[in-house]
Design a protein around this motif. Structure first.
Motif, short mmCIF file in Angstrom:
data_model
loop_
_atom_site.label_atom_id
_atom_site.label_comp_id
_atom_site.label_asym_id
_atom_site.label_seq_id
_atom_site.Cartn_x
_atom_site.Cartn_y
_atom_site.Cartn_z
N TYR A 222 15.30 26.94 10.06
CA TYR A 222 14.63 26.06 11.02
C TYR A 222 14.73 26.61 12.44
CZ TYR A 222 13.50 21.78 13.61
OH TYR A 222 12.95 20.86 14.46
N LYS A 225 13.12 22.10 17.47
CA LYS A 225 14.10 21.26 18.16
C LYS A 225 14.77 20.33 17.16
CE LYS A 225 11.62 21.25 22.56
NZ LYS A 225 10.96 20.41 23.61
N GLY A 226 15.95 19.88 17.52
CA GLY A 226 16.65 18.95 16.66
C GLY A 226 17.84 19.60 15.97
N TYR A 227 18.48 18.83 15.12
CA TYR A 227 19.69 19.26 14.44
C TYR A 227 19.59 18.92 12.95
CZ TYR A 227 21.20 19.09 19.30
OH TYR A 227 21.28 19.26 20.65
N TYR A 254 21.86 24.08 13.75
CA TYR A 254 20.76 24.00 14.72
C TYR A 254 20.22 25.40 14.96
CZ TYR A 254 24.53 25.22 17.98
OH TYR A 254 25.59 25.82 18.61
N LYS A 255 19.29 25.52 15.88
CA LYS A 255 18.55 26.77 16.08
C LYS A 255 19.47 27.97 16.33
CE LYS A 255 15.83 27.05 19.67
NZ LYS A 255 14.65 26.88 20.54
N LYS A 258 22.44 28.74 12.44
CA LYS A 258 21.67 28.45 11.23
C LYS A 258 22.50 28.57 9.95
CE LYS A 258 17.45 30.09 13.46
NZ LYS A 258 16.35 31.08 13.42
N LEU A 282 17.12 16.34 8.91
CA LEU A 282 16.73 16.84 10.23
C LEU A 282 16.70 15.66 11.19
CD1 LEU A 282 15.54 18.96 12.20
CD2 LEU A 282 13.27 18.33 11.30
N THR A 284 15.76 14.36 15.00
CA THR A 284 15.06 14.61 16.24
C THR A 284 15.10 13.34 17.08
OG1 THR A 284 12.95 14.00 15.20
CG2 THR A 284 13.53 16.34 15.26
#
Length: 285
Positions: A222, A225-227, A254-255, A258, A282, A284
């Motif tokens: 992924y 944005k987000g976790y 998160y980004k 990973k 996920l 957001t």
């Protein structure tokens, strides 16, 4: 059958009463004037507002469904019964409105059934998402005398999902336990601002064993944005195939992170293990 139904009613009543003590904090951006939210019956929530200034007043359109009052620098709401209401909070630099729907929670709790390590679980049959659920089990003897309490925590329990755990019941302390009389209290933490999406199919779960530890690795691709919260359970078994311990945990991804690995020590009497109940969400905002 009548006694069984009566016992279930008592358990449900206890569960609803216990939920009244569930308190979680919520931050809301004042720039967003209106928000649709779902509360659960018995849920008590503290709300703090960013950018709205000092709270001057708060009002519920239907106090029989949900009450609202000023609390410290924000407000506190308490859900009474199923229904709908509008909560309007006015501050020195703006106002904020909740369009509230109150529902009954739908969390199923399994109870311990044996001495030693006893497998327990919670299942979320509703539509919400819980960051964590805590269950306090009360154990009694046949005469109704309380022998003690044990607590278990469950993480990342999404809609229609289950989370496992285990509690150790000492044969010395609970030798006279009558498991049919066990009751429980339940509370939880959850975010009202966050939106959750099932992400299980997009997270890879692997597990290996080395040096007496089970190493659970999660990875994803992924980039937005987000976790992502990746939860799982590891069951440990003895030589006879009996469950000796259950470990339920999760990884925060998160980004920029990973992949994550967490090591769990094998119990001394465990000869095998199994990774089960893989789930990911996920988040957001």
């Amino acid at each position: 059958m009548k006694n069984m139904k009566k016992s279930m009613k008592c358990l449900i009543a206890l569960m609803i009463m216990a939920m009244a003590f569930c308190v979680t904090g919520v931050n809301a951006q004042a720039a967003k004037k209106t928000q649709k939210v779902t509360f659960f019956v018995g849920e008590k929530i503290q709300h703090s507002f960013i950018g709205m200034g000092k709270v001057k007043s708060v009002k519920s359109s239907n106090s029989k469904v949900v009450t609202a009052k000023k609390y410290k620098s924000g407000i506190v709401t308490e859900s009474k019964k199923k229904g709908k209401a509008t909560i309007t909070t006015k501050g020195t630099r703006g106002s904020y409105v909740y369009k509230v729907t109150v529902k009954n929670p739908d969390i199923k709790v399994s109870l311990p059934t044996n001495l030693g390590d006893s497998v327990v679980s919670v299942k979320n049959d509703g539509s919400g998402y819980f960051d964590s659920i805590s269950v306090l089990y009360h154990l009694y003897d046949a005469a109704g005398n309380e022998l003690g309490t044990e607590r278990e925590f469950y993480n990342c329990v999404g809609s229609k999902k289950i989370a496992y755990g285990s509690i150790y019941l000492s044969k010395y302390r609970y030798a006279n336990a009558d498991f049919s009389k066990t009751t429980y209290e339940i509370n939880w933490n959850r975010s009202l601002r966050a939106k959750f999406k099932d992400y299980t199919k997009k997270v890879k779960f692997t597990a290996t064993e080395s040096n007496g530890k089970v190493n659970v690795k999660t990875s994803m691709s992924y980039k937005g944005k987000g976790y992502v919260y990746a939860g799982y359970s590891v069951f440990f078994y003895d030589a006879a195939g009996n469950v000796v311990e259950v470990r339920d945990s999760y990884h925060f991804l998160y980004k920029k992170q990973k992949t994550k690995t967490y090591s769990i020590s094998k119990p001394n009497d465990a000869v095998s293990w199994k990774l089960v109940n893989k789930r990911a969400y996920l988040e957001t905002r």
